[in-house]
Design a protein around this motif. Structure first.
Motif, PDB file in Angstrom:
ATOM      1  N   ALA A 152      17.282  -2.299  17.777  1.00 37.52           N
ATOM      2  CA  ALA A 152      17.635  -1.076  18.505  1.00 37.52           C
ATOM      3  C   ALA A 152      16.768   0.098  18.061  1.00 37.52           C
ATOM      4  N   ILE A 153      16.489   0.169  16.753  1.00 30.18           N
ATOM      5  CA  ILE A 153      15.621   1.231  16.246  1.00 30.18           C
ATOM      6  C   ILE A 153      14.220   1.076  16.821  1.00 30.18           C
ATOM      7  N   GLU A 154      13.719  -0.159  16.841  1.00 30.65           N
ATOM      8  CA  GLU A 154      12.389  -0.414  17.402  1.00 30.65           C
ATOM      9  C   GLU A 154      12.309   0.048  18.860  1.00 30.65           C
ATOM     10  N   ALA A 155      13.397  -0.140  19.594  1.00 35.54           N
ATOM     11  CA  ALA A 155      13.407   0.245  21.006  1.00 35.54           C
ATOM     12  C   ALA A 155      13.314   1.753  21.178  1.00 35.54           C
ATOM     13  N   HIS A 156      13.738   2.498  20.167  1.00 38.10           N
ATOM     14  CA  HIS A 156      13.691   3.964  20.233  1.00 38.10           C
ATOM     15  C   HIS A 156      12.432   4.540  19.585  1.00 38.10           C
TER      16      HIS A 156
ATOM     17  N   PHE B 252      20.570   7.194  13.718  1.00 36.19           N
ATOM     18  CA  PHE B 252      20.467   5.835  13.189  1.00 36.19           C
ATOM     19  C   PHE B 252      20.732   5.783  11.679  1.00 36.19           C
ATOM     20  N   THR B 253      20.454   6.868  10.984  1.00 35.43           N
ATOM     21  CA  THR B 253      20.825   6.912   9.569  1.00 35.43           C
ATOM     22  C   THR B 253      22.334   6.761   9.424  1.00 35.43           C
ATOM     23  N   GLN B 254      23.088   7.431  10.295  1.00 34.17           N
ATOM     24  CA  GLN B 254      24.548   7.318  10.256  1.00 34.17           C
ATOM     25  C   GLN B 254      24.994   5.908  10.642  1.00 34.17           C
TER      26      GLN B 254
ATOM     27  N   GLU C  53       9.018   7.941   9.876  1.00 38.56           N
ATOM     28  CA  GLU C  53       7.715   7.285   9.739  1.00 38.56           C
ATOM     29  C   GLU C  53       7.498   6.246  10.832  1.00 38.56           C
ATOM     30  N   ARG C  54       8.597   5.628  11.260  1.00 40.10           N
ATOM     31  CA  ARG C  54       8.513   4.599  12.299  1.00 40.10           C
ATOM     32  C   ARG C  54       8.295   5.192  13.675  1.00 40.10           C
ATOM     33  N   GLY C  55       8.511   6.482  13.793  1.00 40.93           N
ATOM     34  CA  GLY C  55       8.270   7.127  15.068  1.00 40.93           C
ATOM     35  C   GLY C  55       9.508   7.559  15.804  1.00 40.93           C
ATOM     36  N   LEU C  56      10.654   7.610  15.114  1.00 42.17           N
ATOM     37  CA  LEU C  56      11.871   8.109  15.750  1.00 42.17           C
ATOM     38  C   LEU C  56      11.862   9.635  15.760  1.00 42.17           C
ATOM     39  N   SER C  57      12.456  10.191  16.802  1.00 41.62           N
ATOM     40  CA  SER C  57      12.620  11.638  16.845  1.00 41.62           C
ATOM     41  C   SER C  57      13.581  12.051  15.729  1.00 41.62           C
TER      42      SER C  57
END
Length: 216
Positions: A204-208, A136-138, A125-129
């Motif tokens: 880091a998630i935001e950056a991706h 990132f879940t891991q 939902e945030r826009g990650l591939s």
């Protein structure tokens, strides 16, 4: 007057009894005999539904760790993620006796699948591939499980942090210059450290993330 029929024994009733015992007397008190007594049944009847105590405890752990936080639509994405991760950590704090049992079982139980799906959904939902969402879940799972097991092993607190700082402060500055210098700041509050790491991971998630879907 005839007595009412005893409720049929099934896995949910057995797990309800095991959970009640675990929450009032501790996991060590959960035995097939104790469960049978609580349910007014012969302990051998419990074995018809669970092959062993280990199997029962694994399912109990999955049930207790499978709780999800109430969604608050007023929270933005970042605060929602923080609430999710804090809730996940608290599973380990509330059930430390079952923490290691859950951490060492496969990630294909119903509760863990639901938790993974929820986290993947938030990241997508945030826009990650898809690939980044999976990675990132891991990473987030490692963050929670590692901290959670540390909590469980240490009784939810850092053991005498003040004493450990003193030990580091007395280190020879010629052999341990950095540790001695930073000694007053070592072993900070565990909750504050968890929040610091959470913020770093969310950065880091935001950056991706897809920039068109960013909202703070």
């Amino acid at each position: 007057m005839p007595t009412s029929a005893r409720p049929r024994l099934d896995r949910p009733r057995i797990l309800d009894a095991a959970q009640a015992i675990a929450e009032t007397e501790g996991v060590a008190a959960v035995t097939m005999r104790r469960i049978g007594t609580a349910l007014g049944s012969d302990p051998t009847a419990v074995y018809r539904h669970f092959a062993s105590k280990d199997e029962l405890l694994r399912e109990l752990a999955d049930r207790l760790f499978g709780t999800l936080p109430d969604a608050d639509p007023a929270l933005g994405w970042r605060e929602t993620m923080k609430a999710e991760l804090r809730h996940a950590l608290n599973r380990y704090r509330h059930h430390p006796d079952l923490a290691l049992l859950l951490a060492t079982q496969p990630d294909d139980t119903p509760s863990l699948q639901a938790i993974a799906d929820r986290m993947l959904g938030l990241l997508r939902e945030r826009g990650l591939s898809d690939a980044d969402a999976a990675r990132f879940t891991q990473v987030l799972e490692n963050h929670v499980v590692g901290t959670g097991l540390y909590y469980a092993a240490n009784g939810n607190e850092l053991r005498d942090a003040t004493a450990m700082r003193r030990v580091y402060a007395l280190l020879d500055e010629t052999t341990h210059p950095h540790a001695a210098a930073v000694a007053p700041h070592l072993f900070p509050d565990l909750d504050a450290t968890f929040d610091l790491a959470t913020d770093a991971l969310l950065d880091a998630i935001e950056a991706h993330a897809d920039p068109t879907k960013k909202d703070r």
